[in-house]
Write a protein that holds these residues in place. Structure first.
Motif, PDB file in Angstrom:
ATOM      1  N   THR A 218       0.831  -1.203   0.000  1.00 26.36           N
ATOM      2  CA  THR A 218       0.000   0.000   0.000  1.00 26.36           C
ATOM      3  C   THR A 218       0.864   1.251   0.000  1.00 26.36           C
ATOM      4  O   THR A 218       1.865   1.326   0.734  1.00 26.36           O
ATOM      5  CB  THR A 218      -0.924   0.030   1.230  1.00 26.36           C
ATOM      6  N   ILE A 219       0.491   2.205  -0.837  1.00 29.19           N
ATOM      7  CA  ILE A 219       1.064   3.546  -0.795  1.00 29.19           C
ATOM      8  C   ILE A 219       0.003   4.447  -0.166  1.00 29.19           C
ATOM      9  O   ILE A 219      -1.107   4.560  -0.685  1.00 29.19           O
ATOM     10  CB  ILE A 219       1.438   4.064  -2.193  1.00 29.19           C
ATOM     11  N   ALA A 220       0.341   5.051   0.961  1.00 25.66           N
ATOM     12  CA  ALA A 220      -0.619   5.879   1.685  1.00 25.66           C
ATOM     13  C   ALA A 220      -0.068   7.288   1.861  1.00 25.66           C
ATOM     14  O   ALA A 220       1.150   7.507   1.867  1.00 25.66           O
ATOM     15  CB  ALA A 220      -0.933   5.257   3.048  1.00 25.66           C
ATOM     16  N   ILE A 221      -0.974   8.232   2.018  1.00 25.43           N
ATOM     17  CA  ILE A 221      -0.617   9.632   2.258  1.00 25.43           C
ATOM     18  C   ILE A 221      -1.383  10.087   3.494  1.00 25.43           C
ATOM     19  O   ILE A 221      -2.605   9.892   3.591  1.00 25.43           O
ATOM     20  CB  ILE A 221      -0.974  10.527   1.053  1.00 25.43           C
ATOM     21  N   THR A 222      -0.664  10.659   4.447  1.00 25.87           N
ATOM     22  CA  THR A 222      -1.301  11.147   5.676  1.00 25.87           C
ATOM     23  C   THR A 222      -1.104  12.644   5.811  1.00 25.87           C
ATOM     24  O   THR A 222      -0.187  13.233   5.223  1.00 25.87           O
ATOM     25  CB  THR A 222      -0.720  10.453   6.919  1.00 25.87           C
ATOM     26  N   ALA A 223      -1.973  13.271   6.592  1.00 20.16           N
ATOM     27  CA  ALA A 223      -1.867  14.697   6.910  1.00 20.16           C
ATOM     28  C   ALA A 223      -1.110  14.817   8.227  1.00 20.16           C
ATOM     29  O   ALA A 223      -1.610  14.408   9.277  1.00 20.16           O
ATOM     30  CB  ALA A 223      -3.248  15.322   7.008  1.00 20.16           C
ATOM     31  N   GLU A 224       0.104  15.340   8.156  1.00 23.27           N
ATOM     32  CA  GLU A 224       0.959  15.431   9.326  1.00 23.27           C
ATOM     33  C   GLU A 224       1.242  16.891   9.677  1.00 23.27           C
ATOM     34  O   GLU A 224       0.900  17.816   8.932  1.00 23.27           O
ATOM     35  CB  GLU A 224       2.278  14.693   9.069  1.00 23.27           C
ATOM     36  N   ALA A 225       1.895  17.084  10.802  1.00 22.80           N
ATOM     37  CA  ALA A 225       2.331  18.422  11.198  1.00 22.80           C
ATOM     38  C   ALA A 225       3.317  18.947  10.170  1.00 22.80           C
ATOM     39  O   ALA A 225       3.932  18.172   9.440  1.00 22.80           O
ATOM     40  CB  ALA A 225       2.977  18.365  12.585  1.00 22.80           C
ATOM     41  N   PRO A 226       3.481  20.257  10.071  1.00 25.60           N
ATOM     42  CA  PRO A 226       4.414  20.810   9.091  1.00 25.60           C
ATOM     43  C   PRO A 226       5.794  20.179   9.217  1.00 25.60           C
ATOM     44  O   PRO A 226       6.355  20.073  10.301  1.00 25.60           O
ATOM     45  CB  PRO A 226       4.453  22.300   9.443  1.00 25.60           C
ATOM     46  N   GLY A 227       6.327  19.717   8.094  1.00 30.62           N
ATOM     47  CA  GLY A 227       7.621  19.063   8.086  1.00 30.62           C
ATOM     48  C   GLY A 227       7.548  17.559   8.222  1.00 30.62           C
ATOM     49  O   GLY A 227       8.580  16.889   8.112  1.00 30.62           O
ATOM     50  N   GLY A 228       6.367  17.010   8.482  1.00 34.54           N
ATOM     51  CA  GLY A 228       6.225  15.574   8.576  1.00 34.54           C
ATOM     52  C   GLY A 228       6.133  15.078  10.001  1.00 34.54           C
ATOM     53  O   GLY A 228       6.326  15.830  10.963  1.00 34.54           O
ATOM     54  N   SER A 229       5.838  13.796  10.140  1.00 30.52           N
ATOM     55  CA  SER A 229       5.679  13.196  11.461  1.00 30.52           C
ATOM     56  C   SER A 229       6.991  13.281  12.243  1.00 30.52           C
ATOM     57  O   SER A 229       8.040  12.866  11.746  1.00 30.52           O
ATOM     58  CB  SER A 229       5.254  11.737  11.321  1.00 30.52           C
ATOM     59  N   PRO A 230       6.956  13.760  13.501  1.00 32.57           N
ATOM     60  CA  PRO A 230       8.192  13.864  14.292  1.00 32.57           C
ATOM     61  C   PRO A 230       8.651  12.529  14.859  1.00 32.57           C
ATOM     62  O   PRO A 230       9.786  12.420  15.321  1.00 32.57           O
ATOM     63  CB  PRO A 230       7.796  14.828  15.421  1.00 32.57           C
ATOM     64  N   THR A 231       7.809  11.512  14.805  1.00 30.35           N
ATOM     65  CA  THR A 231       8.150  10.224  15.407  1.00 30.35           C
ATOM     66  C   THR A 231       8.577   9.172  14.394  1.00 30.35           C
ATOM     67  O   THR A 231       9.038   8.095  14.777  1.00 30.35           O
ATOM     68  CB  THR A 231       6.949   9.678  16.192  1.00 30.35           C
ATOM     69  N   GLY A 232       8.425   9.463  13.114  1.00 27.57           N
ATOM     70  CA  GLY A 232       8.728   8.451  12.102  1.00 27.57           C
ATOM     71  C   GLY A 232       7.598   7.481  11.886  1.00 27.57           C
ATOM     72  O   GLY A 232       7.721   6.542  11.087  1.00 27.57           O
ATOM     73  N   LYS A 233       6.480   7.686  12.571  1.00 28.83           N
ATOM     74  CA  LYS A 233       5.280   6.874  12.418  1.00 28.83           C
ATOM     75  C   LYS A 233       4.102   7.787  12.094  1.00 28.83           C
ATOM     76  O   LYS A 233       4.095   8.965  12.488  1.00 28.83           O
ATOM     77  CB  LYS A 233       4.982   6.079  13.692  1.00 28.83           C
ATOM     78  N   PRO A 234       3.096   7.296  11.375  1.00 30.91           N
ATOM     79  CA  PRO A 234       1.957   8.152  11.044  1.00 30.91           C
ATOM     80  C   PRO A 234       1.270   8.671  12.306  1.00 30.91           C
ATOM     81  O   PRO A 234       0.963   7.901  13.222  1.00 30.91           O
ATOM     82  CB  PRO A 234       1.037   7.222  10.247  1.00 30.91           C
ATOM     83  N   GLN A 235       1.048   9.984  12.331  1.00 29.94           N
ATOM     84  CA  GLN A 235       0.342  10.619  13.446  1.00 29.94           C
ATOM     85  C   GLN A 235      -1.018  11.166  13.013  1.00 29.94           C
ATOM     86  O   GLN A 235      -1.945  11.209  13.821  1.00 29.94           O
ATOM     87  CB  GLN A 235       1.194  11.759  14.020  1.00 29.94           C
ATOM     88  N   GLY A 236      -1.110  11.577  11.748  1.00 26.74           N
ATOM     89  CA  GLY A 236      -2.351  12.162  11.268  1.00 26.74           C
ATOM     90  C   GLY A 236      -3.198  11.162  10.506  1.00 26.74           C
ATOM     91  O   GLY A 236      -2.815  10.003  10.304  1.00 26.74           O
ATOM     92  N   PRO A 237      -4.354  11.598  10.040  1.00 22.47           N
ATOM     93  CA  PRO A 237      -5.270  10.705   9.325  1.00 22.47           C
ATOM     94  C   PRO A 237      -4.780  10.409   7.904  1.00 22.47           C
ATOM     95  O   PRO A 237      -4.033  11.189   7.309  1.00 22.47           O
ATOM     96  CB  PRO A 237      -6.568  11.508   9.293  1.00 22.47           C
ATOM     97  N   ILE A 238      -5.208   9.265   7.377  1.00 27.14           N
ATOM     98  CA  ILE A 238      -4.906   8.915   5.989  1.00 27.14           C
ATOM     99  C   ILE A 238      -5.830   9.713   5.075  1.00 27.14           C
ATOM    100  O   ILE A 238      -7.058   9.678   5.233  1.00 27.14           O
ATOM    101  CB  ILE A 238      -5.093   7.410   5.754  1.00 27.14           C
ATOM    102  N   VAL A 239      -5.235  10.444   4.126  1.00 24.84           N
ATOM    103  CA  VAL A 239      -6.034  11.243   3.196  1.00 24.84           C
ATOM    104  C   VAL A 239      -6.114  10.605   1.817  1.00 24.84           C
ATOM    105  O   VAL A 239      -6.933  11.012   0.986  1.00 24.84           O
ATOM    106  CB  VAL A 239      -5.474  12.671   3.095  1.00 24.84           C
ATOM    107  N   ALA A 240      -5.292   9.600   1.545  1.00 25.70           N
ATOM    108  CA  ALA A 240      -5.347   8.890   0.254  1.00 25.70           C
ATOM    109  C   ALA A 240      -4.543   7.600   0.389  1.00 25.70           C
ATOM    110  O   ALA A 240      -3.594   7.529   1.169  1.00 25.70           O
ATOM    111  CB  ALA A 240      -4.799   9.761  -0.886  1.00 25.70           C
TER     112      ALA A 240
END
Length: 247
Positions: A218-240
């Motif tokens: 799966t290729i997924a896209i999430t909405a993260e904080a500016p600059g990307g996830s600070p933990t290296g794991k998805p933090q925001g919701p999947i948008v696509a």
């Protein structure tokens, strides 16, 4: 052998043949893959070329040179052995001289005949060429479908170069960053970096991560904080999200 092109039709699309043979790279390959996804007629012509080239292999059987071919060539090229000097004879004995003269004449005639045979012998048949068709590169593609409204986003992964290309799309607002992820058979998301909204995103996949790219991943896209996830794991919701498939 005929080509897959009907002479009564327009000229064949050579880009389809080049793609089937794996001759395209860089932007030319990317353009051909985009056509492959967008033009059913082009995709059908690529498959026709692949089938045509596969048939060409069946027309050539493997052939090996004769087992004694090298020995025969060496024998033909070897210099004749030096004849042993004749035994001394009496000055008044002419019979041995006549015998040696006759033998010398016969030897010369035999040598001439052998040389003629070597020169006039038909050359051994040349083995038929063994043609190895270029194997199509197993390119992976995905149609990443937004969770809300919007057209699917094309993603193309080239295993040869480890390059992933994702079409531009604006999926998040200015307060967030769109981050790309790949989820392989182990179901562990791996970050691929941020996605560009105005231009094609190009990602060079590191060697340890390439194992994640396989049909069904799966290729997924999430909405993260500016600059990307600070933990290296998805933090925001999947948008696509979309699934990789081989073409």
């Amino acid at each position: 052998m005929t080509t897959p092109h009907d002479p009564m039709m327009p000229d064949p699309d050579m880009q389809a043949a080049e793609l089937a043979l794996g001759l395209l790279d860089g932007e030319e390959r990317a353009a051909a893959l985009r056509r492959l996804l967008a033009e059913p007629d082009f995709a059908a012509e690529v498959e026709t070329w692949r089938a045509h080239f596969a048939q060409m292999i069946d027309g050539y059987a493997e052939a090996a040179p004769p087992a004694d071919g090298l020995a025969r060539l060496e024998a033909a090229l070897a210099p004749p052995a030096a004849a042993a000097p004749p035994a001394p004879i009496a000055a008044n004995d002419t019979a041995p001289v006549r015998r040696w003269q006759a033998l010398a004449g016969i030897s010369s005639l035999a040598a001439a005949l052998m040389l003629g045979v070597v020169l006039l012998r038909p050359a051994p048949p040349v083995p038929a060429p063994v043609i190895v068709a270029a194997k199509p590169v197993p390119v992976l593609v995905a149609a990443i479908v937004p969770s809300g409204k919007g057209a699917p986003i094309a993603a193309i992964y080239d295993p040869d170069s480890g390059a992933l290309r994702v079409a531009p799309a604006a999926l998040v607002d200015a307060a967030h960053s769109a981050e790309l992820w790949v989820i392989g058979a182990d179901q562990v998301p791996v970050s691929l970096g941020l996605m560009q909204a105005a231009r094609t995103t190009r990602v060079g996949i590191a060697a340890p991560v390439r194992v994640q790219f396989a049909p069904g991943a799966t290729i997924a896209i999430t909405a993260e904080a500016p600059g990307g996830s600070p933990t290296g794991k998805p933090q925001g919701p999947i948008v696509a999200a979309g699934t990789l498939a081989r073409i």
